[in-house]
Scaffold this motif. Structure first.
Motif, PDB file in Angstrom:
ATOM      1  N   ALA A  43       0.832  -1.210   0.000  1.00 17.04           N
ATOM      2  CA  ALA A  43       0.000   0.000   0.000  1.00 17.04           C
ATOM      3  C   ALA A  43       0.863   1.257   0.000  1.00 17.04           C
ATOM      4  O   ALA A  43       0.634   2.192  -0.776  1.00 17.04           O
ATOM      5  N   ASN A  44       1.862   1.296   0.855  1.00 17.99           N
ATOM      6  CA  ASN A  44       2.725   2.480   0.898  1.00 17.99           C
ATOM      7  C   ASN A  44       3.590   2.599  -0.351  1.00 17.99           C
ATOM      8  O   ASN A  44       3.895   3.707  -0.799  1.00 17.99           O
ATOM      9  N   LYS A  45       3.993   1.478  -0.927  1.00 17.56           N
ATOM     10  CA  LYS A  45       4.754   1.558  -2.185  1.00 17.56           C
ATOM     11  C   LYS A  45       3.954   2.283  -3.257  1.00 17.56           C
ATOM     12  O   LYS A  45       4.502   3.072  -4.038  1.00 17.56           O
ATOM     13  N   LEU A  46       2.652   2.010  -3.300  1.00 14.93           N
ATOM     14  CA  LEU A  46       1.797   2.668  -4.291  1.00 14.93           C
ATOM     15  C   LEU A  46       1.570   4.142  -3.955  1.00 14.93           C
ATOM     16  O   LEU A  46       1.369   4.974  -4.846  1.00 14.93           O
ATOM     17  N   ALA A  47       1.623   4.466  -2.657  1.00 15.98           N
ATOM     18  CA  ALA A  47       1.296   5.831  -2.232  1.00 15.98           C
ATOM     19  C   ALA A  47       2.503   6.766  -2.210  1.00 15.98           C
ATOM     20  O   ALA A  47       2.359   7.980  -2.378  1.00 15.98           O
ATOM     21  N   ILE A  48       3.697   6.226  -1.992  1.00 16.31           N
ATOM     22  CA  ILE A  48       4.898   7.050  -1.806  1.00 16.31           C
ATOM     23  C   ILE A  48       5.138   8.053  -2.938  1.00 16.31           C
ATOM     24  O   ILE A  48       5.503   9.214  -2.668  1.00 16.31           O
ATOM     25  N   PRO A  49       4.931   7.701  -4.220  1.00 16.41           N
ATOM     26  CA  PRO A  49       5.166   8.695  -5.282  1.00 16.41           C
ATOM     27  C   PRO A  49       4.322   9.957  -5.143  1.00 16.41           C
ATOM     28  O   PRO A  49       4.665  11.002  -5.706  1.00 16.41           O
ATOM     29  N   HIS A  50       3.233   9.886  -4.398  1.00 16.82           N
ATOM     30  CA  HIS A  50       2.307  11.014  -4.288  1.00 16.82           C
ATOM     31  C   HIS A  50       2.486  11.796  -2.985  1.00 16.82           C
ATOM     32  O   HIS A  50       1.712  12.707  -2.704  1.00 16.82           O
ATOM     33  N   ALA A  51       3.500  11.440  -2.187  1.00 19.89           N
ATOM     34  CA  ALA A  51       3.712  12.089  -0.892  1.00 19.89           C
ATOM     35  C   ALA A  51       4.781  13.177  -0.980  1.00 19.89           C
ATOM     36  O   ALA A  51       5.698  13.103  -1.802  1.00 19.89           O
ATOM     37  N   VAL A  52       4.669  14.177  -0.092  1.00 16.99           N
ATOM     38  CA  VAL A  52       5.721  15.190  -0.001  1.00 16.99           C
ATOM     39  C   VAL A  52       6.845  14.713   0.905  1.00 16.99           C
ATOM     40  O   VAL A  52       8.016  15.056   0.700  1.00 16.99           O
TER      41      VAL A  52
END
Length: 354
Positions: A129-138
């Motif tokens: 889940a975090n692998k998918l989300a990390i590109p969109h985080a600051v």
């Protein structure tokens, strides 16, 4: 008033760090709401805090074959639509995500509406889940120093795990009275995870008479795992689980025997409790607990017994080793540079709130 949306769910480990941030966020003047699945564990935990809760559709992200892999993508798409509605309605200044499968559509929805996202990764390596989300985080907060090598350098921030302040405020007198323990005899706390661990429970009880000769034991054995035959045993106090009383139990604990969930072991570190970690085997998980435990062993905070090596003798030998060298583990914990995950994360939230 600034507004923050918190997300994370699926297990208690994806919720408790969010709970640790809530008092500080309130002190900073943030309005706080939570977004999670309709019926996940996060709903019960968050509503107990009196926060406004948005329930959305969610589907699990799996790396293995399962019939639900054919239907869950549609639940994730529905969750994304639900999350977009929440973003339009609430218009938060920032999203803080603790991960879990429910968080992915929420992060994607925040990105669509240009809402800054801060992620926290508890384990040594990011979950799917975090692998998918990390590109969109600051920014991506992480617990273990080794995790930085798995993250974009410009986003990684070593924060440790946010620790609930109440755990630091336990009363030793109250703990001794609760368990009926002696003042001078050392105390071991056994934690088998939120559901308990059959193998840990059985191993401890197998050597219980020998343990009670030198130690007192608090045993959090999981729902349905109490042993009626051991009720009232002097020096042995068993609970299915502990919530409000956990701080008192920690206050009288000298060492901990536990699984190796990242949030739990970071609490042991914050409380300066040396531990024996028995991580879930790679057969029963993605192996993250093994990595977590090895990191703590390398840093000098813990010792590790792999589940396949767990016997009464190996556990007894390790208990004796920990007590013999307890000062060494305490010194390593004192020298740990990561002091306050809560304050570091709150500073990031303050900085990146739009």
């Amino acid at each position: 008033m600034k507004k923050i949306l918190l997300t994370g769910g699926g297990t208690a480990g994806h919720v408790t760090p969010n709970l640790a941030l809530i008092p500080g966020l309130k002190e900073m003047g943030y309005e706080i709401r939570y977004i999670g699945s309709h019926n996940g564990i996060e709903k019960k935990l968050i509503e107990k805090e009196g926060l406004f809760y948005y329930g959305i559709s969610s589907g699990k992200l799996r790396r293995y074959f399962d019939r639900k892999n054919f239907t869950d993508p549609f639940r994730v798409l529905k969750g994304y639509s639900d999350a977009k509605r929440v973003m339009r309605e609430y218009q938060p200044d920032i999203l803080f995500s603790k991960g879990g499968f429910v968080s992915v559509p929420v992060v994607l929805a925040a990105k669509k509406y240009k809402i800054p996202v801060i992620i926290h990764e508890s384990d040594m390596t990011p979950g799917l889940a975090n692998k998918l989300a990390i590109p969109h985080a600051v920014k991506v907060c992480h617990t273990f120093p080794e995790t930085a090598s798995h993250l974009p350098r410009e986003k990684a921030v070593l924060t440790g795990s946010p620790i609930r302040r109440e755990l630091l405020a336990g009363s030793r007198e109250a703990g001794l009275a609760l368990c009926g323990f002696e003042e001078e005899k050392p105390v071991i706390l056994i934690i088998g995870g939120s559901q308990g661990s059959v193998i840990v429970n059985e191993t401890v009880r197998k050597i219980l008479p020998a343990l009670l000769e030198k130690y007192q034991l608090i045993h959090l054995c999981g729902k349905g795992n109490l042993d009626p035959a051991l009720e009232g045993r002097r020096g042995y106090c068993q609970f299915e689980y502990a919530t409000d009383s956990l701080k008192e139990l920690f206050a009288i604990t000298d060492i901990v025997i536990s699984r190796a969930g990242s949030n739990a072991i970071c609490e042991f570190l914050a409380l300066k409790k040396p531990s024996i970690l028995i991580p879930l085997s790679a057969k029963a998980s993605r192996g993250d607990q093994i990595l977590n435990a090895e990191s703590f062993r390398r840093q000098g905070f813990s010792e590790v017994i792999l589940q396949e090596d767990l016997t009464g003798r190996s556990l007894m030998d390790m208990i004796q080793k920990i007590f013999a060298d307890r000062g060494v583990y305490l010194e390593a914990m004192e020298q740990n540079p990561v002091r306050d995950g809560v304050e570091t994360i709150l500073d990031l939230i303050r900085t990146y709130s739009k």
